[in-house]
Design a protein around this motif. Structure first.
Motif, short mmCIF file in Angstrom:
data_model
loop_
_atom_site.label_atom_id
_atom_site.label_comp_id
_atom_site.label_asym_id
_atom_site.label_seq_id
_atom_site.Cartn_x
_atom_site.Cartn_y
_atom_site.Cartn_z
N ILE A 60 0.84 -1.19 0.00
CA ILE A 60 0.00 0.00 0.00
C ILE A 60 0.88 1.24 0.00
O ILE A 60 1.79 1.38 0.83
CB ILE A 60 -0.93 0.01 1.22
CG1 ILE A 60 -1.88 -1.19 1.17
CG2 ILE A 60 -1.74 1.31 1.29
CD1 ILE A 60 -2.70 -1.39 2.42
N ARG A 61 0.61 2.14 -0.93
CA ARG A 61 1.30 3.43 -1.00
C ARG A 61 0.28 4.54 -0.82
O ARG A 61 -0.77 4.53 -1.46
CB ARG A 61 2.02 3.58 -2.35
CG ARG A 61 2.69 4.93 -2.55
CD ARG A 61 3.38 4.99 -3.90
NE ARG A 61 2.44 4.80 -5.00
CZ ARG A 61 1.71 5.79 -5.53
NH1 ARG A 61 1.80 7.02 -5.06
NH2 ARG A 61 0.90 5.53 -6.54
N GLU A 62 0.59 5.47 0.07
CA GLU A 62 -0.31 6.59 0.31
C GLU A 62 0.18 7.84 -0.41
O GLU A 62 1.37 8.15 -0.39
CB GLU A 62 -0.45 6.86 1.81
CG GLU A 62 -1.17 5.76 2.57
CD GLU A 62 -1.54 6.18 3.98
OE1 GLU A 62 -1.68 7.40 4.22
OE2 GLU A 62 -1.67 5.30 4.84
N SER A 63 -0.75 8.56 -1.02
CA SER A 63 -0.43 9.81 -1.70
C SER A 63 -1.67 10.69 -1.70
O SER A 63 -2.75 10.24 -2.10
CB SER A 63 0.03 9.54 -3.14
OG SER A 63 0.30 10.75 -3.82
N ASP A 65 -3.54 11.64 0.72
CA ASP A 65 -4.58 11.06 1.58
C ASP A 65 -5.36 9.93 0.90
O ASP A 65 -6.46 9.59 1.32
CB ASP A 65 -5.56 12.14 2.06
CG ASP A 65 -4.88 13.17 2.96
OD1 ASP A 65 -3.97 12.76 3.71
OD2 ASP A 65 -5.24 14.35 2.90
N LYS A 66 -4.81 9.38 -0.16
CA LYS A 66 -5.43 8.24 -0.82
C LYS A 66 -4.47 7.06 -0.77
O LYS A 66 -3.25 7.23 -0.76
CB LYS A 66 -5.77 8.57 -2.27
CG LYS A 66 -6.85 9.63 -2.43
CD LYS A 66 -7.18 9.86 -3.89
CE LYS A 66 -8.27 10.92 -4.06
NZ LYS A 66 -8.59 11.15 -5.49
N LYS A 67 -5.04 5.86 -0.73
CA LYS A 67 -4.23 4.64 -0.68
C LYS A 67 -4.28 3.93 -2.03
O LYS A 67 -5.35 3.78 -2.62
CB LYS A 67 -4.74 3.72 0.42
CG LYS A 67 -4.51 4.26 1.83
CD LYS A 67 -4.89 3.24 2.89
CE LYS A 67 -4.57 3.76 4.29
NZ LYS A 67 -4.90 2.77 5.34
N TYR A 68 -3.11 3.51 -2.49
CA TYR A 68 -3.00 2.82 -3.76
C TYR A 68 -2.31 1.48 -3.54
O TYR A 68 -1.35 1.38 -2.76
CB TYR A 68 -2.19 3.65 -4.76
CG TYR A 68 -2.77 5.02 -5.02
CD1 TYR A 68 -3.69 5.23 -6.04
CD2 TYR A 68 -2.39 6.12 -4.24
CE1 TYR A 68 -4.22 6.49 -6.29
CE2 TYR A 68 -2.92 7.38 -4.48
CZ TYR A 68 -3.83 7.55 -5.51
OH TYR A 68 -4.36 8.80 -5.75
N ARG A 69 -2.78 0.46 -4.23
CA ARG A 69 -2.14 -0.85 -4.17
C ARG A 69 -1.17 -1.00 -5.33
O ARG A 69 -1.55 -0.86 -6.49
CB ARG A 69 -3.20 -1.97 -4.20
CG ARG A 69 -4.03 -2.03 -2.94
CD ARG A 69 -4.86 -3.30 -2.86
NE ARG A 69 -5.57 -3.39 -1.59
CZ ARG A 69 -5.06 -3.90 -0.48
NH1 ARG A 69 -3.83 -4.39 -0.50
NH2 ARG A 69 -5.75 -3.93 0.63
N SER A 158 0.07 -5.80 7.08
CA SER A 158 0.04 -5.21 5.74
C SER A 158 1.45 -4.85 5.32
O SER A 158 2.34 -4.66 6.15
CB SER A 158 -0.85 -3.96 5.70
OG SER A 158 -0.33 -2.95 6.54
N GLU A 160 3.53 -1.96 3.67
CA GLU A 160 3.40 -0.52 3.49
C GLU A 160 4.65 0.02 2.80
O GLU A 160 5.75 -0.51 2.97
CB GLU A 160 3.24 0.18 4.84
CG GLU A 160 2.10 -0.35 5.71
CD GLU A 160 0.75 0.17 5.27
OE1 GLU A 160 0.72 1.16 4.50
OE2 GLU A 160 -0.28 -0.40 5.71
#
Length: 257
Positions: A60-63, A65-69, A158, A160
């Motif tokens: 999971i990568r956050e950018s 305030d959104k999370k992307y797989r 998870s 991260e």
């Protein structure tokens, strides 16, 4: 007809196919993965530049305030450099490679799979996907048992993005999130652990999240000052003694609560 078959194969119709057959599907880090890649020829001869197996997972990568797989290759293994597969031919190629020690464990919702791909010029490359299960090795298993022996319950696991960690070769780290149910209940909100092993030693990174108490505690929590990080290193002989593991982990936590 031959020309037409070549044209169809170039867009994936009647083209060669690949299938990876594993000797087994459950492993621990550092163990050998063995099996056979089976290539079946299609309706036309096809030159294949290479066949490789990629050990894959997701994190999971956050950018903003959104999370992307994101998908990540933990390791790769070249099965064969080049060959030409004839129409209707079946070619079986054995392979063996070692799982790296930093492969994520199949705990929670962490998928690990093998992606086998063939590099075919001017054609749709065939691929195959095989999920595997990666269980903790003996050193990590003992560390997890020690934390659970202190009445922590694993709540979430998870992978991260590794922005908070440096020096790792992968773009992510696997985090294990525990909640206290015993002596640290009411003192900690949670305990996060990262296990780094090379098979003969172990490093545990603990992130200790104190429970907010009073106005000062709430201010600390708002500014993320209630989270403390500590690193514990263990040689293999220390990991044989459950009491050493438990006492070191307990002492590390008690310094911050």
């Amino acid at each position: 007809m031959s020309f037409m078959n070549k044209m169809l194969a170039s867009v994936g119709i009647g083209a060669a196919t690949i299938d990876t057959i594993l000797t087994k599907t459950r492993f621990i880090p550092g163990e050998d993965v063995t099996g056979t890649v089976q290539i079946a020829g299609g309706k036309a001869a096809q030159p294949i530049d290479s066949v490789s197996i990629f050990l894959m997972t997701e994190y999971i990568r956050e950018s903003d305030d959104k999370k992307y797989r994101e998908h990540a290759a933990v390791a790769s293994h070249r099965v064969i450099d080049s060959l030409t597969i004839q129409p209707g031919e079946i070619r079986k190629i054995p392979f063996s490679f070692r799982l790296p020690y930093d492969v994520p464990l199949s705990i929670g919702h962490t998928p690990v799979w093998l992606k086998t791909g063939a590099d075919i010029k001017n054609a749709v490359d065939p691929s195959d996907k095989d999920y595997i299960t990666v269980n903790p090795g003996p050193l990590v298993r003992r560390a997890m048992e020690a934390i659970e022996g202190l009445d922590f319950v694993l709540r979430h696991t998870s992978c991260e993005a590794a922005s908070r960690f440096t020096g790792g070769r992968l773009p992510f780290i696997q985090e294990f999130e525990y909640v206290p149910t015993g002596m640290f209940r009411g003192k900690l909100d949670e305990l996060e652990a990262v296990f780094l092993s090379d098979g003969s030693s172990l490093e545990i990174i603990l992130e200790i999240d104190k429970k907010a108490k009073g106005l000062f505690g709430m201010l600390e929590e708002a500014m993320d000052l209630d989270e403390k990080q500590v690193r514990l290193a263990f040689a293999e002989r220390e990991l044989q003694d459950h009491s050493i593991l438990s006492s070191k982990i307990t002492a590390a936590i008690q310094r911050f609560v």
